[in-house]
Design a protein around this motif. Structure first.
Motif, PDB file in Angstrom:
ATOM      1  N   GLY A  99     -11.709 -12.073   5.881  1.00 49.16           N
ATOM      2  CA  GLY A  99     -11.994 -12.331   7.289  1.00 49.16           C
ATOM      3  C   GLY A  99     -11.038 -11.617   8.228  1.00 49.16           C
ATOM      4  O   GLY A  99     -10.875 -12.020   9.377  1.00 49.16           O
ATOM      5  N   CYS A 100     -10.411 -10.559   7.740  1.00 51.53           N
ATOM      6  CA  CYS A 100      -9.433  -9.832   8.553  1.00 51.53           C
ATOM      7  C   CYS A 100     -10.150  -8.939   9.556  1.00 51.53           C
ATOM      8  O   CYS A 100     -11.165  -8.314   9.243  1.00 51.53           O
ATOM      9  N   ARG A 101      -9.613  -8.876  10.765  1.00 53.20           N
ATOM     10  CA  ARG A 101     -10.177  -8.024  11.807  1.00 53.20           C
ATOM     11  C   ARG A 101      -9.126  -7.081  12.387  1.00 53.20           C
ATOM     12  O   ARG A 101      -9.376  -6.355  13.332  1.00 53.20           O
ATOM     13  N   LYS A 102      -7.926  -7.138  11.827  1.00 49.19           N
ATOM     14  CA  LYS A 102      -6.848  -6.287  12.334  1.00 49.19           C
ATOM     15  C   LYS A 102      -7.118  -4.830  11.998  1.00 49.19           C
ATOM     16  O   LYS A 102      -7.680  -4.527  10.939  1.00 49.19           O
ATOM     17  N   PRO A 103      -6.726  -3.927  12.874  1.00 49.69           N
ATOM     18  CA  PRO A 103      -6.890  -2.506  12.546  1.00 49.69           C
ATOM     19  C   PRO A 103      -5.978  -2.140  11.370  1.00 49.69           C
ATOM     20  O   PRO A 103      -4.969  -2.809  11.138  1.00 49.69           O
ATOM     21  N   PHE A 104      -6.347  -1.117  10.649  1.00 43.49           N
ATOM     22  CA  PHE A 104      -5.542  -0.685   9.510  1.00 43.49           C
ATOM     23  C   PHE A 104      -5.466   0.829   9.486  1.00 43.49           C
ATOM     24  O   PHE A 104      -6.286   1.526  10.068  1.00 43.49           O
ATOM     25  N   GLU A 105      -4.434   1.302   8.809  1.00 46.69           N
ATOM     26  CA  GLU A 105      -4.242   2.738   8.648  1.00 46.69           C
ATOM     27  C   GLU A 105      -4.369   3.075   7.169  1.00 46.69           C
ATOM     28  O   GLU A 105      -4.117   2.235   6.308  1.00 46.69           O
ATOM     29  N   GLU A 122       3.944   9.925   6.712  1.00 52.79           N
ATOM     30  CA  GLU A 122       4.146  10.525   8.039  1.00 52.79           C
ATOM     31  C   GLU A 122       2.819  10.918   8.687  1.00 52.79           C
ATOM     32  O   GLU A 122       2.790  11.218   9.872  1.00 52.79           O
ATOM     33  N   ASN A 123       1.731  10.914   7.911  1.00 46.94           N
ATOM     34  CA  ASN A 123       0.422  11.330   8.417  1.00 46.94           C
ATOM     35  C   ASN A 123      -0.645  10.265   8.184  1.00 46.94           C
ATOM     36  O   ASN A 123      -1.763  10.579   7.767  1.00 46.94           O
ATOM     37  N   LEU A 124      -0.290   9.013   8.441  1.00 49.59           N
ATOM     38  CA  LEU A 124      -1.273   7.938   8.298  1.00 49.59           C
ATOM     39  C   LEU A 124      -2.444   8.193   9.245  1.00 49.59           C
ATOM     40  O   LEU A 124      -2.264   8.686  10.352  1.00 49.59           O
ATOM     41  N   ARG A 125      -3.642   7.843   8.789  1.00 44.97           N
ATOM     42  CA  ARG A 125      -4.842   8.038   9.611  1.00 44.97           C
ATOM     43  C   ARG A 125      -5.473   6.685   9.894  1.00 44.97           C
ATOM     44  O   ARG A 125      -5.351   5.748   9.106  1.00 44.97           O
ATOM     45  N   SER A 126      -6.185   6.614  10.970  1.00 49.98           N
ATOM     46  CA  SER A 126      -6.898   5.385  11.314  1.00 49.98           C
ATOM     47  C   SER A 126      -7.912   5.066  10.217  1.00 49.98           C
ATOM     48  O   SER A 126      -8.615   5.957   9.727  1.00 49.98           O
ATOM     49  N   GLY A 127      -7.994   3.799   9.852  1.00 50.84           N
ATOM     50  CA  GLY A 127      -8.947   3.387   8.822  1.00 50.84           C
ATOM     51  C   GLY A 127     -10.384   3.713   9.169  1.00 50.84           C
ATOM     52  O   GLY A 127     -11.203   3.960   8.290  1.00 50.84           O
ATOM     53  N   THR A 128     -10.696   3.764  10.473  1.00 56.64           N
ATOM     54  CA  THR A 128     -12.076   4.039  10.881  1.00 56.64           C
ATOM     55  C   THR A 128     -12.515   5.457  10.503  1.00 56.64           C
ATOM     56  O   THR A 128     -13.705   5.718  10.393  1.00 56.64           O
TER      57      THR A 128
END
Length: 192
Positions: A99-105, A122-128
């Motif tokens: 039930g998590c809604r937090k953004p993630f990388e 150093e180059n994390l990307r948005s989970g979307t």
């Protein structure tokens, strides 16, 4: 900031899976129930078979609880599952089940060398950015379920015994059987 608390947890395989046909009201292997094509797929914690029933795996329930608690305590979520379709699917199903809604990388690592890991952090990307990869994995999982459940139940009712049929298992087994038949039928011939 360097000394902020970091929480790390893990999954072991697929903690969340598609529900078995019984969850949709289909009991037993009956041809009149085929094809089984759910309007909406249900996801459940990985199950184990106990007799004729499926029950949630206690180890999976324990780990899902831990993951849910880590998500709740976290300001930032970094996904470090395997780089690829299955790793993305494993994370997303757990994320949704929690039930998590937090953004993630997304941490995308294809090498375990220190330099590669540091560069990836150093180059994390948005989970979307990986939504399409997740959707492709979800389609593959659903297709496998539809083929496996329906083919297994059809062939089991046709032949009066449980015959497990699947998208990957069946062609792979067919290749092994054909190779064994070719070896058995081999006739040595002289050649120069």
């Amino acid at each position: 900031d360097v000394y902020k608390r970091q929480l790390v947890t893990w999954a072991f395989g697929h903690l969340v899976q598609l529900a078995m046909p019984e969850a949709y009201g289909y009991t037993g292997f009956r041809r009149e129930n085929l094809p089984i094509l759910p309007q909406e797929f249900k996801f459940v914690p990985r199950q184990i078979r106990e007799g004729k029933e499926y029950k949630p795996d206690p180890g999976v329930l324990k780990q899902l609880k831990i993951i849910r608690e880590v998500f709740a305590q976290s300001d930032r979520i970094i996904v470090a599952t395997d780089a690829g379709r299955e790793g993305e699917l494993i994370f997303r199903l757990v994320y949704h089940k929690a039930g998590c809604r937090k953004p993630f990388e997304r941490l995308w690592i294809s090498s375990m060398e220190d330099v590669a890991i540091k560069e990836s952090f150093e180059n994390l990307r948005s989970g979307t950015e990986y939504d399409a990869l997740y959707e492709a994995a979800l389609c593959r999982e659903r297709a496998d379920w539809i083929v496996g459940i329906n083919a297994t139940r059809l062939f089991s009712t046709l032949y009066g015994q449980t015959l497990n049929v699947g998208r990957v298992m069946t062609p792979t087994l067919a290749m092994a059987v054909m190779r064994e038949a070719a070896i058995s039928a081999f006739k040595p011939e002289l050649f120069y």
